[in-house]
Scaffold this active site. Structure first.
Site, short mmCIF file in Angstrom:
data_model
loop_
_atom_site.label_atom_id
_atom_site.label_comp_id
_atom_site.label_asym_id
_atom_site.label_seq_id
_atom_site.Cartn_x
_atom_site.Cartn_y
_atom_site.Cartn_z
CG HIS A 1 -1.85 -1.08 1.39
ND1 HIS A 1 -1.73 -2.03 2.38
CD2 HIS A 1 -2.97 -1.40 0.69
CE1 HIS A 1 -2.74 -2.89 2.29
NE2 HIS A 1 -3.50 -2.53 1.27
NE ARG B 1 -8.82 -11.91 2.06
CZ ARG B 1 -9.36 -11.11 1.15
NH1 ARG B 1 -8.62 -10.66 0.15
NH2 ARG B 1 -10.64 -10.75 1.22
P1 AMP Z 1 -6.41 -3.79 -0.50
O1 AMP Z 1 -6.25 -3.01 0.77
O2 AMP Z 1 -5.98 -5.21 -0.40
O3 AMP Z 1 -7.76 -3.59 -1.13
O4 AMP Z 1 -5.38 -3.14 -1.52
C1 AMP Z 1 -5.40 -1.76 -1.81
C2 AMP Z 1 -4.48 -1.51 -2.98
O5 AMP Z 1 -3.16 -1.94 -2.66
C3 AMP Z 1 -4.89 -2.31 -4.23
O6 AMP Z 1 -4.69 -1.50 -5.38
C4 AMP Z 1 -3.94 -3.47 -4.21
O7 AMP Z 1 -3.69 -3.99 -5.49
C5 AMP Z 1 -2.70 -2.80 -3.66
N1 AMP Z 1 -1.79 -3.81 -3.10
C6 AMP Z 1 -2.10 -4.81 -2.22
N2 AMP Z 1 -1.02 -5.59 -1.99
C7 AMP Z 1 -0.02 -5.08 -2.75
C8 AMP Z 1 1.35 -5.44 -2.97
N3 AMP Z 1 1.90 -6.49 -2.35
N4 AMP Z 1 2.08 -4.69 -3.81
C9 AMP Z 1 1.53 -3.63 -4.46
N5 AMP Z 1 0.26 -3.22 -4.29
C10 AMP Z 1 -0.51 -3.94 -3.45
#
Ligand code: AMP
Length: 277
Positions: A34, A184
């Site tokens: 993030h 997760r």
């Molecule tokens: P989430 O909180 O899982 O909905 O993710 C929010 C944003 O962070 C989304 O655009 C995800 O694709 C991105 N994201 C989550 N994990 C990663 C990662 N390991 N590397 C880059 N971006 C990520």
């Protein structure tokens, strides 16, 4: 840094900002993945907005909405350090008040992969992202390649519906052993955490075979599946070798290719991918 919970307040603050706005939508429980998006947004825009919202409409009835990890205090400390201007963290009823009945749906691209395994998931994603874009009106919005299909779907939505936001994809950030960072990952016990590297190993195996000249997609899928199945804690949901634009499965591996997978490690469902260009 300002934190806002009401849509009206977010819209009012938005009107006070001048110049480009970078936006990073998240479900919180932030990690370096993030933060990489937040940092890039910061370099490209004078103001940045981050949202934290665990969106119930993108979770299936048997999924982990209730147990999804949350730690707002820690998230806000991290975002403050990155010099975030505004954090938008609405409640569920603020975003979906009683009587809410309008949905945004992208066809076709949402049928395969995550869309096939998680019916309704992308309808929830596109609806919440459309709402967030309307509320924040960002110049640019930043998403992680980790959720490759999500980027394809959101880019399509933004283009089809003439949204004024540029959708930007940034690379997946990984742990030193290759595991893609994910909120997760916190569900994994130590043995599962060790087993979880099998996703990255399967992707790098396919990459190696590709470099050695393998072009038969089914043989690559099989090799990846075989490797994952040798890990006792892993259960394959899908292993896909698809065109990265259409997401249609390939017979012959011709770039641009998205290699993606969903694998359960114990009870935790993880996804990962790489792209051959
Ligand atoms: P989430 O909180 O899982 O909905 O993710 C929010 C944003 O962070 C989304 O655009 C995800 O694709 C991105 N994201 C989550 N994990 C990663 C990662 N390991 N590397 C880059 N971006 C990520």
């Amino acid at each position: 840094m300002k934190t806002v919970e009401k849509i009206a307040d977010m819209k009012r603050l938005r009107q006070q900002l001048t110049g480009d706005i970078g936006f990073v939508p998240t479900m919180g429980y932030l990690h370096e993945g993030h933060l990489s998006l937040v940092r890039q947004a910061k370099t490209e825009n004078p103001s940045i907005v981050v949202s934290i919202f665990v969106n119930p409409t993108q979770f299936g009835p048997q999924e982990d909405f209730k147990n999804y990890p949350r730690d707002t205090k820690r998230d806000l400390t991290m975002l403050e350090k990155e010099k975030t201007d505004i954090v938008f963290m609405p409640s569920v009823t603020e975003m979906y008040p009683p009587g809410f009945s309008s949905w945004v749906e992208v066809e076709k691209l949402t049928r395969q992969l995550e869309g096939a395994s998680r019916p309704g998931h992308f309808r929830g994603v596109t609806t919440v992202v459309a709402k967030l874009f309307n509320i924040v009106q960002p110049t640019r919005a930043y998403f992680g390649q980790k959720d490759a299909q999500q980027i394809a779907v959101i880019s399509k939505m933004a283009a089809d519906l003439d949204m004024n936001t540029e959708v930007i994809a940034l690379p997946t950030i990984r742990e030193p052993d290759g595991l893609a960072m994910s909120s997760r990952n916190t569900y994994l016990n130590p043995a599962e955490r060790r087993a979880a590297t099998i996703l990255y190993h399967a992707l790098t195996l396919a990459q190696k075979l590709w470099f050695e000249g393998e072009r038969n997609a089914e043989r690559l899928r099989q090799q990846m599946t075989d490797l994952i199945q040798r890990e006792p804690l892993a259960t394959v949901d899908y292993v896909s070798i698809a065109n990265s634009k259409t997401l249609d499965e390939l017979e012959i591996v011709t770039p641009p290719v998205l290699l993606s997978m969903a694998v359960k490690i114990g009870k935790t469902r993880l996804i990962d991918n790489i792209v051959f260009r």
